[in-house]
Design an enzyme around this catalytic site. Sequence first.
Site, PDB file in Angstrom:
ATOM      1  N   HIS A  15      -9.970 -35.459 -33.826  1.00 22.22           N
ATOM      2  CA  HIS A  15     -10.726 -34.302 -33.318  1.00 22.22           C
ATOM      3  C   HIS A  15     -11.479 -33.532 -34.393  1.00 22.22           C
ATOM      4  CE1 HIS A  15      -8.790 -35.178 -29.585  1.00 22.22           C
ATOM      5  NE2 HIS A  15      -7.610 -34.800 -30.002  1.00 22.22           N
TER       6      HIS A  15
ATOM      7  N   PRO B  87      -9.745 -18.845 -30.069  1.00 21.48           N
ATOM      8  CA  PRO B  87     -10.130 -17.797 -30.985  1.00 21.48           C
ATOM      9  C   PRO B  87     -10.835 -16.678 -30.279  1.00 21.48           C
ATOM     10  CG  PRO B  87     -11.314 -19.862 -31.394  1.00 21.48           C
ATOM     11  CD  PRO B  87     -10.710 -19.919 -30.058  1.00 21.48           C
ATOM     12  N   GLU B  88     -10.341 -15.506 -30.541  1.00 20.52           N
ATOM     13  CA  GLU B  88     -11.043 -14.305 -30.135  1.00 20.52           C
ATOM     14  C   GLU B  88     -11.632 -13.714 -31.414  1.00 20.52           C
ATOM     15  OE1 GLU B  88      -8.769 -11.956 -27.298  1.00 20.52           O
ATOM     16  OE2 GLU B  88      -7.431 -13.645 -26.973  1.00 20.52           O
TER      17      GLU B  88
ATOM     18  N   ARG C  87     -18.401  -0.204 -10.801  1.00 20.77           N
ATOM     19  CA  ARG C  87     -17.924  -1.580 -11.003  1.00 20.77           C
ATOM     20  C   ARG C  87     -16.614  -1.747 -10.257  1.00 20.77           C
ATOM     21  NH1 ARG C  87     -20.622  -5.783 -13.940  1.00 20.77           N
ATOM     22  NH2 ARG C  87     -22.330  -4.693 -14.926  1.00 20.77           N
TER      23      ARG C  87
ATOM     24  N   ARG D  78     -10.304 -29.764 -27.517  1.00 24.40           N
ATOM     25  CA  ARG D  78     -10.836 -29.653 -26.149  1.00 24.40           C
ATOM     26  C   ARG D  78     -12.359 -29.736 -26.086  1.00 24.40           C
ATOM     27  NH1 ARG D  78      -7.574 -24.958 -23.108  1.00 24.40           N
ATOM     28  NH2 ARG D  78      -8.622 -25.846 -21.314  1.00 24.40           N
TER      29      ARG D  78
END
Length: 271
Positions: free
Chosen positions: A91, A2-3, A152, A110
Amino acid sequence: MPELPEVETTRRGIDPYVVGRRIEALVVREPRLRWPVPEELPGRVAGQRVLRTARRAKYLLLELERGTLLLHLGMSGSLRMLPAGVPPRRHDHLELQLDSGASLHFNDPRRFGSLHYTEADPAVHPLLARLAPEPFDPGFTGEYLWRITRRRRVPVKSLLMNSRLVVGVGNIYASEALYRAGIRPTRTAGRLTRPELERLAHAVRAVLTGAVRAGGTTLRDYVGADGRPGAFRRKLFVYERAGEPCRHCGVRIRRIAQGRRSSYFCPNCQR
DNA sequence: ATGGGCACCTGGCTGC
DNA sequence: TGCAGCCAGGTGCCCA
């Protein structure tokens, strides 16, 4: 998984079912997440009402009467709202049982996800305190990107995924935003021009907005709180499209490795 | 301060 | 069929 768009979709999905409800119990079936869920956590939240939901970066916040739950979905986490008594699946590590009879199940194969609880201002929590501004804040502009990119030397893709500099963008949307901005993921951040950074700031917001509108991107295991996958996958221009033709120019999309992650770009549209 | 690499996990797919 | 190897929506931490 998920973003930002997937977390936001999840937040919107659970909001009507959790706000105003009282937590009857928090069942921890597997405390070994990214950080161990403290033994005393369920006792501290039981009996509290959920006042509102919020999101900070990729963290989902449940504001309770006396404190705040901070949930992170990691790579493979998802939340489902289910009626009482639905048995846990494989899970399903956490279950928040509400006085409505419904339960919020946290599933995460995970176990990179996490759950924290704080009674202080969540903004000062160590996991949130150093995060960059939200991409939808008025301060997230080309000017902001200009300021943080000077001297950067990292590739711009890495910069987009550094949560101290930009928040909410992960591996999918970094590639997608760079495509929309016409910038190759390998470009050195500090060498980008002002117009490029203006385009990038706009592209980040546009990609995230579009993905939220579509209910997120489902590649493998992500589902919203109602169990349905996100529809943004069909709107991806480059991610997981290596070898396929660019939707604009027809040139084959390329995949490269940056660090340990894959990046995708159109060698013609992105310079 | 900055950047790079590793670690934490499970599961699905590929190719021998 | 078995198994090794690789890959996957994240990110904190350690080291140079």
